[in-house]
Design an enzyme around this catalytic site. Sequence first.
Site, mmCIF file in Angstrom:
data_model
loop_
_atom_site.group_PDB
_atom_site.id
_atom_site.type_symbol
_atom_site.label_atom_id
_atom_site.label_comp_id
_atom_site.label_asym_id
_atom_site.label_seq_id
_atom_site.Cartn_x
_atom_site.Cartn_y
_atom_site.Cartn_z
ATOM 1 N N GLY A 9 1.841 -8.785 -3.949
ATOM 2 C CA GLY A 9 1.331 -7.558 -3.330
ATOM 3 C C GLY A 9 0.944 -6.609 -4.450
ATOM 4 O O GLY A 9 1.027 -5.389 -4.332
ATOM 5 N N GLU A 35 -2.010 -11.654 -5.141
ATOM 6 C CA GLU A 35 -2.628 -10.894 -4.053
ATOM 7 C C GLU A 35 -3.231 -11.857 -3.019
ATOM 8 O O GLU A 35 -3.318 -13.062 -3.251
ATOM 9 C CB GLU A 35 -3.726 -9.964 -4.593
ATOM 10 C CG GLU A 35 -3.298 -8.505 -4.702
ATOM 11 C CD GLU A 35 -2.923 -7.861 -3.352
ATOM 12 O OE1 GLU A 35 -3.356 -8.353 -2.307
ATOM 13 O OE2 GLU A 35 -2.197 -6.863 -3.345
ATOM 14 N N MET A 123 14.865 0.819 -1.474
ATOM 15 C CA MET A 123 15.469 0.572 -2.790
ATOM 16 C C MET A 123 15.815 1.861 -3.525
ATOM 17 O O MET A 123 16.047 1.845 -4.727
ATOM 18 C CB MET A 123 14.550 -0.308 -3.621
ATOM 19 C CG MET A 123 14.271 -1.620 -2.905
ATOM 20 S SD MET A 123 14.140 -3.018 -3.963
ATOM 21 C CE MET A 123 14.020 -4.351 -2.769
ATOM 22 N N HIS A 153 6.297 8.568 7.943
ATOM 23 C CA HIS A 153 5.602 7.857 6.864
ATOM 24 C C HIS A 153 4.105 8.126 6.930
ATOM 25 O O HIS A 153 3.608 8.631 7.932
ATOM 26 C CB HIS A 153 5.859 6.340 6.945
ATOM 27 C CG HIS A 153 7.211 5.938 6.443
ATOM 28 N ND1 HIS A 153 8.307 5.896 7.258
ATOM 29 C CD2 HIS A 153 7.634 5.583 5.209
ATOM 30 C CE1 HIS A 153 9.366 5.523 6.550
ATOM 31 N NE2 HIS A 153 8.992 5.330 5.304
ATOM 32 N N HIS A 154 3.434 7.682 5.894
ATOM 33 C CA HIS A 154 1.985 7.852 5.767
ATOM 34 C C HIS A 154 1.214 7.076 6.843
ATOM 35 O O HIS A 154 1.733 6.142 7.446
ATOM 36 C CB HIS A 154 1.539 7.383 4.372
ATOM 37 C CG HIS A 154 2.069 6.016 4.016
ATOM 38 N ND1 HIS A 154 1.382 4.863 4.299
ATOM 39 C CD2 HIS A 154 3.235 5.628 3.445
ATOM 40 C CE1 HIS A 154 2.090 3.820 3.892
ATOM 41 N NE2 HIS A 154 3.226 4.257 3.374
ATOM 42 N N LYS A 157 0.994 2.986 7.012
ATOM 43 C CA LYS A 157 2.136 2.086 7.205
ATOM 44 C C LYS A 157 1.943 1.262 8.473
ATOM 45 O O LYS A 157 1.663 1.813 9.543
ATOM 46 C CB LYS A 157 3.445 2.886 7.274
ATOM 47 C CG LYS A 157 4.672 1.995 7.385
ATOM 48 C CD LYS A 157 5.955 2.748 7.086
ATOM 49 C CE LYS A 157 7.191 1.889 7.263
ATOM 50 N NZ LYS A 157 7.222 0.744 6.339
ATOM 51 N N GLY A 163 11.727 -0.066 8.262
ATOM 52 C CA GLY A 163 12.866 -0.940 7.977
ATOM 53 C C GLY A 163 14.117 -0.121 7.686
ATOM 54 O O GLY A 163 15.227 -0.502 8.085
HETATM 55 P P1 NAD Z 1 0.204 -1.912 0.832
HETATM 56 O O1 NAD Z 1 -0.505 -2.312 2.078
HETATM 57 O O2 NAD Z 1 -0.359 -0.834 -0.008
HETATM 58 O O3 NAD Z 1 0.388 -3.198 -0.128
HETATM 59 C C1 NAD Z 1 0.635 -4.484 0.352
HETATM 60 C C2 NAD Z 1 -0.179 -5.424 -0.512
HETATM 61 O O4 NAD Z 1 0.164 -6.771 -0.145
HETATM 62 C C3 NAD Z 1 -1.693 -5.244 -0.314
HETATM 63 O O5 NAD Z 1 -2.335 -5.035 -1.551
HETATM 64 C C4 NAD Z 1 -2.105 -6.548 0.334
HETATM 65 O O6 NAD Z 1 -3.418 -6.957 -0.027
HETATM 66 C C5 NAD Z 1 -1.042 -7.496 -0.222
HETATM 67 N N1 NAD Z 1 -0.996 -8.771 0.505
HETATM 68 C C6 NAD Z 1 -1.302 -9.010 1.812
HETATM 69 N N2 NAD Z 1 -1.220 -10.333 2.065
HETATM 70 C C7 NAD Z 1 -0.837 -10.926 0.893
HETATM 71 C C8 NAD Z 1 -0.606 -12.284 0.514
HETATM 72 N N3 NAD Z 1 -0.740 -13.285 1.394
HETATM 73 N N4 NAD Z 1 -0.225 -12.538 -0.759
HETATM 74 C C9 NAD Z 1 -0.097 -11.533 -1.659
HETATM 75 N N5 NAD Z 1 -0.323 -10.241 -1.369
HETATM 76 C C10 NAD Z 1 -0.693 -9.931 -0.096
HETATM 77 O O7 NAD Z 1 1.700 -1.576 1.270
HETATM 78 P P2 NAD Z 1 2.837 -0.858 0.413
HETATM 79 O O8 NAD Z 1 2.908 0.565 0.814
HETATM 80 O O9 NAD Z 1 2.690 -1.224 -1.020
HETATM 81 O O10 NAD Z 1 4.134 -1.571 1.009
HETATM 82 C C11 NAD Z 1 4.300 -2.973 0.912
HETATM 83 C C12 NAD Z 1 5.559 -3.370 1.689
HETATM 84 O O11 NAD Z 1 6.717 -2.802 1.060
HETATM 85 C C13 NAD Z 1 5.569 -2.879 3.135
HETATM 86 O O12 NAD Z 1 6.220 -3.847 3.928
HETATM 87 C C14 NAD Z 1 6.422 -1.614 3.061
HETATM 88 O O13 NAD Z 1 7.032 -1.271 4.278
HETATM 89 C C15 NAD Z 1 7.444 -2.052 2.036
HETATM 90 N N6 NAD Z 1 8.127 -0.975 1.332
HETATM 91 C C16 NAD Z 1 9.427 -1.197 1.038
HETATM 92 C C17 NAD Z 1 10.133 -0.270 0.308
HETATM 93 C C18 NAD Z 1 11.543 -0.581 -0.099
HETATM 94 O O14 NAD Z 1 12.171 0.229 -0.806
HETATM 95 N N7 NAD Z 1 12.083 -1.745 0.278
HETATM 96 C C19 NAD Z 1 9.507 0.914 -0.117
HETATM 97 C C20 NAD Z 1 8.161 1.118 0.199
HETATM 98 C C21 NAD Z 1 7.477 0.147 0.917
#
Ligand code: NAD
Length: 268
Positions: A9, A35, A123, A153-154, A157, A163
Amino acid sequence: MKPKLIVVGAAGRMGKRILALALEDGLFDIVGAVERQDHPDIGKDTGIVAGTKTISVKLDTNYPAGADVVIDFSQPQAADNSIDYCTENGVALVLGTTGLSDQQRERIKTASEKIPIVYATNMSVGMNLLFTQVGKIAATLGEDYDIEIVEQHHRFKKDAPSGSALTLAENICKTTGRKFPESLDLGRSGKDALREKGKIGVHAVRAGDITGKHQIIFSTLGETVTFSHTAHTRDTFARGALRAALWLTDKKPALYSMTDVLGINNGK
Ligand code: NAD
């Protein structure tokens, strides 16, 4: 030797910050940035995509061989690839992606018999402290206090409720004898929507560029106690993910939480 890191990602909001901070700290050797196939930046230099310097690792669709740890902040449908890669290659996994299915959570448990995994819906240090406390607070206040969780959230999302809101609710359920997720009232609405005693209301606000805010409201006749956590920047999550990745490198196969990583006593 520095641990070899793959970020999945990598061109997302979180992925870019994880890469940028990893480059700034210099504690990892970044060997891969994964990605989705149709991402417009595939083939570009990952450091540039992350807004920093050239690192000669191209944004790719494949997981390169030889990594020590994968950090996955992507989408639920992509998380399975990370679980498979890590299990097949004996690589540690930090999974921050939310919105996973029950089946995927089971897969994580099974995979953790073979590899060390940190799976955490949030995290940040502050939120993990709240995770450890909400259950105790709910149990102490007792059943006459209504519990409502409001998260913000934004607008981008995808999953709702967050979560983290679900983890807060799950922890309250564990200490108060409620069933999870049956005891949740998600986004109450309707003409006959009187609060049902014992339910935990969970509400998701989506607006603008709010990084993340969670409120847990405990209210009875005569008083309200509110606990609130606000993330000002994604870097708080990204730093937590990198800390987890470093911590995992010498750990035995098991499923760990952020409270394990942070050494917060969760009262278990
Ligand atoms: P985002 O949509 O900006 O980024 C997600 C990325 O994953 C995108 O660039 C997308 O192209 C990519 N992606 C999609 N399918 C894919 C694949 N098959 N292989 C590889 N990459 C792929 O979202 P974000 O804001 O960066 O959040 C990502 C995730 O993390 C969400 O599930 C969000 O809820 C979670 N999150 C968790 C925490 C935490 O602390 N655990 C904090 C913030 C966000």
